[in-house]
Design an enzyme around this catalytic site. Structure first.
Site, PDB file in Angstrom:
ATOM      1  CG  ASN A   1      -5.984   0.558   0.696  1.00  0.00           C
ATOM      2  OD1 ASN A   1      -5.124   0.155  -0.084  1.00  0.00           O
ATOM      3  ND2 ASN A   1      -5.826   0.511   1.999  1.00  0.00           N
TER       4      ASN A   1
ATOM      5  CG  HIS B   1      -2.964 -10.110   4.311  1.00  0.00           C
ATOM      6  ND1 HIS B   1      -4.271 -10.493   4.256  1.00  0.00           N
ATOM      7  CD2 HIS B   1      -2.947  -8.770   4.142  1.00  0.00           C
ATOM      8  CE1 HIS B   1      -5.010  -9.416   4.051  1.00  0.00           C
ATOM      9  NE2 HIS B   1      -4.238  -8.370   3.977  1.00  0.00           N
TER      10      HIS B   1
ATOM     11  CG  HIS C   1      -1.718  -1.215   1.418  1.00  0.00           C
ATOM     12  ND1 HIS C   1      -3.040  -1.292   1.011  1.00  0.00           N
ATOM     13  CD2 HIS C   1      -1.425  -2.437   1.943  1.00  0.00           C
ATOM     14  CE1 HIS C   1      -3.521  -2.504   1.283  1.00  0.00           C
ATOM     15  NE2 HIS C   1      -2.555  -3.215   1.851  1.00  0.00           N
ATOM     16  CG  PHE C   2       3.948   1.720  -2.382  1.00  0.00           C
ATOM     17  CD1 PHE C   2       4.227   1.128  -1.159  1.00  0.00           C
ATOM     18  CD2 PHE C   2       4.698   1.321  -3.480  1.00  0.00           C
ATOM     19  CE1 PHE C   2       5.225   0.153  -1.031  1.00  0.00           C
ATOM     20  CE2 PHE C   2       5.702   0.351  -3.364  1.00  0.00           C
ATOM     21  CZ  PHE C   2       5.969  -0.230  -2.137  1.00  0.00           C
ATOM     22  NE  ARG C   3      -0.647   3.843   3.584  1.00  0.00           N
ATOM     23  CZ  ARG C   3      -1.486   2.898   3.962  1.00  0.00           C
ATOM     24  NH1 ARG C   3      -2.547   2.574   3.226  1.00  0.00           N
ATOM     25  NH2 ARG C   3      -1.299   2.253   5.089  1.00  0.00           N
TER      26      ARG C   3
ATOM     27  CG  HIS D   1      -0.947   3.757   9.082  1.00  0.00           C
ATOM     28  ND1 HIS D   1      -1.960   4.303   8.329  1.00  0.00           N
ATOM     29  CD2 HIS D   1      -1.143   2.404   9.032  1.00  0.00           C
ATOM     30  CE1 HIS D   1      -2.735   3.333   7.840  1.00  0.00           C
ATOM     31  NE2 HIS D   1      -2.255   2.170   8.241  1.00  0.00           N
TER      32      HIS D   1
ATOM     33  CG  ASP E   1      -0.748  -5.860   4.211  1.00  0.00           C
ATOM     34  OD1 ASP E   1      -1.150  -5.068   3.351  1.00  0.00           O
ATOM     35  OD2 ASP E   1      -1.389  -6.102   5.255  1.00  0.00           O
TER      36      ASP E   1
ATOM     37  CG  HIS F   1      -8.184  -7.930   3.774  1.00  0.00           C
ATOM     38  ND1 HIS F   1      -7.233  -7.025   4.174  1.00  0.00           N
ATOM     39  CD2 HIS F   1      -8.713  -8.431   4.925  1.00  0.00           C
ATOM     40  CE1 HIS F   1      -7.199  -6.980   5.504  1.00  0.00           C
ATOM     41  NE2 HIS F   1      -8.095  -7.828   5.977  1.00  0.00           N
TER      42      HIS F   1
HETATM   43  O1  DOR Z   1      -3.263  -3.484   8.310  1.00  0.00           O
HETATM   44  C1  DOR Z   1      -3.617  -3.193   7.177  1.00  0.00           C
HETATM   45  N1  DOR Z   1      -3.476  -1.947   6.708  1.00  0.00           N
HETATM   46  N2  DOR Z   1      -4.153  -4.145   6.407  1.00  0.00           N
HETATM   47  C2  DOR Z   1      -4.693  -3.845   5.198  1.00  0.00           C
HETATM   48  O2  DOR Z   1      -5.104  -4.740   4.509  1.00  0.00           O
HETATM   49  C3  DOR Z   1      -4.786  -2.430   4.748  1.00  0.00           C
HETATM   50  C4  DOR Z   1      -3.677  -1.686   5.334  1.00  0.00           C
HETATM   51  C5  DOR Z   1      -3.682  -0.213   5.078  1.00  0.00           C
HETATM   52  O3  DOR Z   1      -3.888   0.171   3.915  1.00  0.00           O
HETATM   53  O4  DOR Z   1      -3.392   0.550   5.977  1.00  0.00           O
END
Ligand code: DOR
Length: 448
Positions: free
Chosen positions: A101, A237, A69-71, A312, A308, A183
């Site tokens: 996402n 996962h 997840h590279f935001r 944050h 994964d 997921h």
């Molecule tokens: O812990 C998680 N964070 N699991 C996920 O599948 C999504 C991810 C996120 O995008 O922060």
């Protein structure tokens, strides 16, 4: 007269060969690809050729991380495609598959195109992007291109990306042929247990709220739909012993599964040490789950490894549970973590390369990568298996600036990372001029 383009020679590396043997020798790279491998290649002829002395180092296929997840776009305060790809280069990750996402969500072709454009400009390594399922975007899912597949959040998501109703899931499984990656956590059970445990701020409760049963129920449903429609399914996962045992009993040829290093190496005891930094979805489990997942990986029940990587900021993570977000970074530590396990005898180095590169290319139909052989793309990593050093926060490239593995004493850190024949990382320095390429995905046929 045409001017010959330069070659890159890596000399006297311990090279992992396609038959899993090691050859101590030289490798020539020309025009993005591996051209020759031999115990000793002749000296370079072209004055612009480059040579790397790899004596004592081990050459492996570059890691392909199939869940990150590279935001970018929209959440760049946590990470962006440049910082994330720098972290990849440092971690020996030469390709990644990224999740939908972001903001906006990657649920339509225009959003997928936008990510591809951004990555072409900013990513030091190769890239691919999943298309995200909603309850309503079936036409977008059918047409999206290029993509490794459709991502479905069956649980632990809010907003349009949550697809937790069986009728909506059934519609997606019934239509089209493309790979579905799930997921798998049961949202109804999570909701009910959130209410049951409301008011508890100890993050350890996270593993009880989103418990093994929640994961098992969703995996059972995904498996049932996949079998009914003979639909290619990938379970992201995998985290519990129960799911691993289910797949051991009942895993059709068209189903694959992955596990993260943290579900293999961390468990609920981590909450005591690092608090909400250990909070992720699906949550960390027990030491028993660790053991069963390892065995399933060794036995081929689990096919490959994904990090994964879900960064944050420390500020966000410092909020009291349940306001603290779930997720932890991983691309910089995955390869040394697994190679350290190999050096300690838990698995072989060849198995690590299989789980972190070769098996991913097979599952997603990524051509010309994952093996060190002439004619294949020169996406490579040279690692040092002779020295150990701790994971240090100040050395991390990820924008979030922390790792759940800080202080772990590891070996197998990348010394040189090569993407498309170009040196992107060398002895602690990034070459930020290098750009990766968009990955392509071929249809994989699985025996029924
Ligand atoms: O812990 C998680 N964070 N699991 C996920 O599948 C999504 C991810 C996120 O995008 O922060």
């Amino acid at each position: 007269m045409t001017v010959p383009t330069s070659s890159l020679y890596i000399r006297q590396a311990r090279i992992l060969m396609p038959d899993n043997s090691f050859l101590v020798g030289d490798i020539q790279i020309h025009d993005r690809q591996i051209t020759q491998i031999a115990p000793e290649l002749p000296p370079a002829e072209n004055p612009t050729d480059r040579e790397i002395d790899a004596t004592g180092l081990t050459l492996l296929p570059g890691v392909i991380d199939p869940q990150v997840h590279f935001r970018e776009p929209g959440l760049e305060h946590k990470e962006d495609l440049f910082t994330a790809s720098c972290a990849c280069a440092k971690g020996g990750v030469t390709s990644f598959l990224e999740m939908p996402n972001t903001k906006p969500l990657t649920t339509v072709q225009s959003a997928l195109n936008d990510k591809l454009d951004r990555a072409a400009k900013k990513s030091l390594v190769n890239y691919g992007f999943f298309i995200g399922a909603t309850a309503e975007n079936l036409p977008d899912l059918l047409d999206a291109h290029p993509t490794p597949g459709i991502k479905i959040f069956m649980g632990s998501m809010h907003g349009a990306l949550l697809v937790d109703q069986e009728a909506a899931l059934e519609r997606i499984f019934a239509n089209g042929k493309r790979l579905i990656a799930v997921h798998a956590e049961d949202q109804a059970r999570i909701r009910q247990r959130r209410e049951q445990f409301a008011g508890i701020t100890d993050p350890a409760i996270h593993s009880q709220i989103q418990d093994n049963q929640a994961a098992l129920q969703a995996t059972q449903l995904a498996l049932r739909l996949s079998k009914h429609y003979q639909r290619r399914l990938h379970i992201l996962h995998l985290s519990t012993a129960e799911e691993a045992e289910l797949l051991r009993q009942d895993k059709p040829a068209w189903v694959t599964a992955e596990v993260t290093p943290q579900h293999l190496l961390l468990n609920t005891s981590a909450y005591e040490k690092i608090g909400t930094l250990a909070q992720m979805n699906p949550p960390l489990r027990s030491p028993h789950d660790n053991e069963v997942l390892w065995q399933a990986l060794l036995d081929g029940v689990i096919d490959f490894i994904a990090t994964d990587h879900a960064p944050h900021t420390l500020e966000e993570k410092a909020q009291l549970y349940p306001n603290s977000p779930s997720g932890m970074p991983g691309v910089e530590t995955s390869l040394p973590l697994l190679l350290t396990q190999a050096m300690q005898g838990r698995c072989s180095i060849a198995q690590v390369a299989h789980w972190m590169s070769t098996a991913v290319t097979k599952a997603y139909g990524i051509p010309n990568k994952g093996v060190i052989t002439p004619g294949y793309d020169a996406d490579l990593v040279l690692v040092d298996l002779a020295t150990y050093r701790p994971v240090l926060r100040e050395e991390l490239q990820t924008k979030c600036g922390w790792s759940p593995f800080e202080g772990w004493n590891l070996t197998g850190y990348p010394v040189v990372t090569i993407v498309g024949g170009q040196v992107v990382y060398e002895h602690g320095k990034l070459n930020t001029q290098v750009r990766g390429q968009a990955l392509t995905f071929e249809t994989v046929s699985f025996e029924a």
